[in-house]
Each structure stands twice: as C-alpha cells, then as structure tokens.
Design a protein around this motif. Structure first.
Motif, PDB file in Angstrom:
ATOM      1  N   ARG A 295      -4.264  10.795   4.112  1.00 13.98           N
ATOM      2  CA  ARG A 295      -5.408  10.239   3.388  1.00 13.98           C
ATOM      3  C   ARG A 295      -4.944   9.399   2.199  1.00 13.98           C
ATOM      4  N   GLY A 296      -3.891   9.829   1.541  1.00 17.84           N
ATOM      5  CA  GLY A 296      -3.347   9.057   0.423  1.00 17.84           C
ATOM      6  C   GLY A 296      -2.731   7.749   0.872  1.00 17.84           C
ATOM      7  N   LEU A 297      -2.124   7.780   2.044  1.00 18.43           N
ATOM      8  CA  LEU A 297      -1.566   6.543   2.587  1.00 18.43           C
ATOM      9  C   LEU A 297      -2.679   5.520   2.837  1.00 18.43           C
ATOM     10  N   TRP A 298      -3.795   5.996   3.347  1.00 17.01           N
ATOM     11  CA  TRP A 298      -4.951   5.112   3.534  1.00 17.01           C
ATOM     12  C   TRP A 298      -5.469   4.603   2.193  1.00 17.01           C
ATOM     13  N   ASP A 299      -5.452   5.481   1.141  1.00 19.82           N
ATOM     14  CA  ASP A 299      -5.861   5.056  -0.199  1.00 19.82           C
ATOM     15  C   ASP A 299      -4.990   3.905  -0.687  1.00 19.82           C
TER      16      ASP A 299
ATOM     17  N   PRO B 239      -2.655  13.033  -1.484  1.00 16.05           N
ATOM     18  CA  PRO B 239      -1.456  13.337  -0.695  1.00 16.05           C
ATOM     19  C   PRO B 239      -1.715  13.212   0.808  1.00 16.05           C
ATOM     20  N   GLY B 240      -0.623  13.093   1.543  1.00 14.66           N
ATOM     21  CA  GLY B 240      -0.744  13.055   2.992  1.00 14.66           C
ATOM     22  C   GLY B 240      -1.257  11.722   3.521  1.00 14.66           C
TER      23      GLY B 240
ATOM     24  N   PRO C 284      -2.933  11.851  -8.426  1.00 18.14           N
ATOM     25  CA  PRO C 284      -3.323  12.401  -7.125  1.00 18.14           C
ATOM     26  C   PRO C 284      -4.820  12.303  -6.838  1.00 18.14           C
ATOM     27  N   GLU C 285      -5.650  12.146  -7.875  1.00 19.62           N
ATOM     28  CA  GLU C 285      -7.094  12.030  -7.631  1.00 19.62           C
ATOM     29  C   GLU C 285      -7.438  10.709  -6.942  1.00 19.62           C
ATOM     30  N   VAL C 286      -6.660   9.665  -7.274  1.00 14.96           N
ATOM     31  CA  VAL C 286      -6.910   8.335  -6.690  1.00 14.96           C
ATOM     32  C   VAL C 286      -6.079   8.122  -5.429  1.00 14.96           C
ATOM     33  N   PHE C 287      -4.809   8.497  -5.500  1.00 12.60           N
ATOM     34  CA  PHE C 287      -3.912   8.350  -4.352  1.00 12.60           C
ATOM     35  C   PHE C 287      -3.584   9.756  -3.833  1.00 12.60           C
TER      36      PHE C 287
ATOM     37  N   GLY D  59       0.825  -1.208   0.000  1.00 10.16           N
ATOM     38  CA  GLY D  59       0.000   0.000   0.000  1.00 10.16           C
ATOM     39  C   GLY D  59       0.856   1.254   0.000  1.00 10.16           C
ATOM     40  N   VAL D  60       1.912   1.233   0.800  1.00  6.85           N
ATOM     41  CA  VAL D  60       2.835   2.372   0.866  1.00  6.85           C
ATOM     42  C   VAL D  60       3.563   2.538  -0.469  1.00  6.85           C
ATOM     43  N   LEU D  61       4.046   1.426  -1.045  1.00  5.96           N
ATOM     44  CA  LEU D  61       4.740   1.491  -2.332  1.00  5.96           C
ATOM     45  C   LEU D  61       3.827   2.028  -3.435  1.00  5.96           C
ATOM     46  N   GLY D  62       2.590   1.522  -3.443  1.00  5.37           N
ATOM     47  CA  GLY D  62       1.637   1.999  -4.449  1.00  5.37           C
ATOM     48  C   GLY D  62       1.376   3.483  -4.318  1.00  5.37           C
ATOM     49  N   TRP D  63       1.242   3.951  -3.105  1.00  8.44           N
ATOM     50  CA  TRP D  63       1.001   5.392  -2.877  1.00  8.44           C
ATOM     51  C   TRP D  63       2.211   6.226  -3.292  1.00  8.44           C
ATOM     52  N   ILE D  64       3.432   5.763  -2.977  1.00  5.85           N
ATOM     53  CA  ILE D  64       4.645   6.483  -3.347  1.00  5.85           C
ATOM     54  C   ILE D  64       4.767   6.616  -4.864  1.00  5.85           C
ATOM     55  N   PHE D  65       4.467   5.523  -5.597  1.00  6.68           N
ATOM     56  CA  PHE D  65       4.625   5.554  -7.048  1.00  6.68           C
ATOM     57  C   PHE D  65       3.494   6.325  -7.740  1.00  6.68           C
TER      58      PHE D  65
END
Length: 356
Positions: free
Chosen positions: A169-173, A166-167, A161-164, A149-155
């Motif tokens: 909330r994005g980590l939860w995404d 920032p911050g 940014p609409e799906v993942f 999940g973290v790797l997916g958010w980083i990439f």
C-alpha cells in the motif's frame, strides 16, 4: 525576249500567290477545357473563339486535327502540323524547338487533392497518438513515475508512515505522489518531510516539467505531421509523394526541375483526376483554370478539391514550327488587336476566366 521572260516570271508569281492563298493549314488541338472544348458536334472554348477570329481576319483556310497532347507537341516541333491552338505554356526549352505567338492569357499551376472523409480524419487523429514516438515517450514517463515513487516511499516510509504506508500500500502511495507531483496537479494529500524525500521531490518537479513539455511537443508534432500528410498546405509537402500531371506539359518540366521523385504522367486531365479519386496518386498538379473547370463540370469529381497553392506562373500562346516565323508574326499581331478589345474581356468572363 525580255518581255517574254517578264511575262513568264509574272505568271509564276501569280501561280505561287494563288497556291499560297489556297493552302490549308493543319491546326492541331486536344481537349483542354475551357480553352478547347470538344463536345462531339463542334469545337468551342476560349482558344477556339480566338483562333476563329484570327483566321477570319487573315483569311486563312485551315483544317482542325484532333491529337493527343504529347503527339501534338511533337508534330509542332517536326512541322507535321502548322499550328497548335492549345494553351501552350511558353518555356525556355519549348522556345528552342518551336515558335510561340504573343501570349494571350496568364495563369498558374495548382494542386488537386481528394477530400478526406470525417472517418479517415478521425483515424488519422488516433494514429497520431499510437505512433512509436508517442508510445515510447509514454513508457519513459511511466518509468520515471514508478522510479521516483519507489524512491519517495523508501525515504519517507519510516518517518512519515501515515502518508507513505508500509508494504504494497505504501508503494502505491509513492507512485500516486510521484504522478501527482510530476503532472503538477498538487493535490496536497501527500508530501515528503525528510531531506532526501524533498530532494527527490525537487528533482521530480523540475525534471518532470522539462520531460512533460518535451512529450507534449512530441504529441503536437505527431498530430501536425499527420494532418499535413492528409491536407498539405505547401507545394513541397508533395515532393516525396505520388503525384500526377500531363505528359510533356510545362508542369511536368517544373516538377522535374524541382526534384519531385514520383511523377505519374497522363494524356488528359480526366484520367489523372480519376486516378486521384481512386487513390492511385496523392495529388494531381496542373494548370489552375483547366483543373477548376474540369471539377466544376464533372459531378463525379465532387470529392476532389483544389488547394489554395499557386506555383509555376504560366503564359499561354499558340505554338508553330520554327519554319513558320512569318505566319507567327501575322497571328501575333491579330492576337494583340483582339485581346485589347472589350469583347475579349466579355469572352473571358463567359468561360469563368480571369487573369491575375
């Protein structure tokens, strides 16, 4: 002079014959319903019925001697009694120490266990989920979901940014997307667009598929092992558990030969089944017809059941000391004559017995 000697010899022969006819056999027995049943007033049971007819046909005088099972076997070996009418299993070891009549009944040993209550079954089911193996697998699964999940958010956070978002909330995404992808649910609400994001998704999908399969098998195995522990379906499931049987019985020899490690012996079936009901032993192993009869006749043993397991085929016979070979042959001949009659089949049916 010769006539006098002949008369003396004839007189001694008549005296010996008279003494033999007046001899009273000591017949040992112990409770083993439905073969030997001591109701306090008289003896009954299949073996008692058979012996009475044999003794009547041979015109034998006898005295019945109640004994503990192990003491009775010792007395037969040493000649302390002349005969045991209990259903003794013919074994190679016993045949070295005593004589056996012709077998009159064939059976097998089986396993008695205490029924598990619904509440205990439910507890066992829950215990299958909370063992160390399952909890360890669950922690690894959560760790994989978090890392991917973290790797997916980083990439994806910069180009998607609409799906993942920032911050935090994005980590939860990212964690949500990882969990949905790993479990192959595939809602489609989140998907990577970058090359690294897609590579991460591929690794997660194929790696997760293998891991989820392994975890599912682990859970199933855990539940199955736990179920077998409470309701075994095989003879060897009891090899390392506390089991009971009758002291010096054929079943005890059989269990010892098959490397059972924790065998508790008893003098009678009632004691063993009582300890089984109290949870002192996990199972009681002994002759099928004797266990079945004991459970049916004693209402206090209604929580005990017999498993559909058969082992140690047994042939029952009367036992005599090695010095009584002539008597054994005479008794065996009468036994053969009796068991070939229709009356024998009727008596078997009366005591609820049927040979396999």
């Amino acid at each position: 002079m010769k006539k006098l000697v002949l008369l003396i010899l004839l007189f001694e022969s008549l005296c010996l014959n008279s003494q033999t006819k007046n001899d009273t056999l000591l017949v040992g027995y112990t409770q083993a319903a439905p073969f030997v049943v001591d109701n306090g007033k008289n003896l009954e049971g299949l073996n008692v019925w058979l012996w009475e007819r044999v003794a009547n046909r041979l015109n034998i005088n006898y005295t019945m001697v109640p004994m503990e099972f192990s003491a009775m076997l010792d007395s037969v070996r040493t000649g302390g009694i002349d005969l045991s009418i209990n259903p003794l299993t013919i074994t190679s070891q016993r045949s070295k120490e005593m004589e056996f009549t012709h077998s009159f009944y064939a059976s097998n040993a089986t396993i008695a266990v205490s029924e598990v209550s619904s509440f205990n079954k439910f507890k066992s089911f829950l215990a299958g989920f909370f063992n160390l193996g399952f909890l360890g697998g669950l922690m690894i699964l959560l760790f994989i979901i978090f890392i991917f999940g973290v790797l997916g958010w980083i990439f994806e956070r910069k180009k998607n940014p609409e799906v993942f978002r920032p911050g935090s909330r994005g980590l939860w995404d990212g964690v949500w997307w990882s969990a949905v992808t790993l479990t192959t649910v595939g809602y489609g609400d989140k998907a990577p667009v970058t090359k690294l994001g897609k590579v991460t998704a591929l690794l997660l999908m194929f790696g997760g598929l293998l891991f989820i399969s392994g975890l599912t098998a682990s859970i199933a195995s855990s539940l199955t092992v736990n179920q077998l522990t409470n309701n075994p379906d095989g003879f060897y499931e009891f090899k390392d558990r506390a089991v009971g049987t009758i002291d010096k019985s054929g079943t005890e020899n059989f269990l010892s030969e098959h490397f059972f490690k924790n065998i508790q012996t008893y003098q009678n079936v009632g004691q063993g089944l009582s300890d089984l009901e109290k949870g002192k032993i996990d199972a009681f192993l002994y002759d099928d017809p004797i266990l079945k009869y004991a459970i049916q006749k004693d209402s206090t043993l209604n929580s005990i059941e017999l498993l559909p397991i058969k082992f140690d085929i047994q042939f029952y016979a009367f036992g005599l000391p090695k010095s009584h070979t002539d008597l054994e042959q005479r008794i065996s001949q009468r036994i053969l004559e009796i068991v070939e009659t229709e009356e024998w089949d009727m008596v078997l049916n009366e005591y609820g017995l049927a040979e396999f």
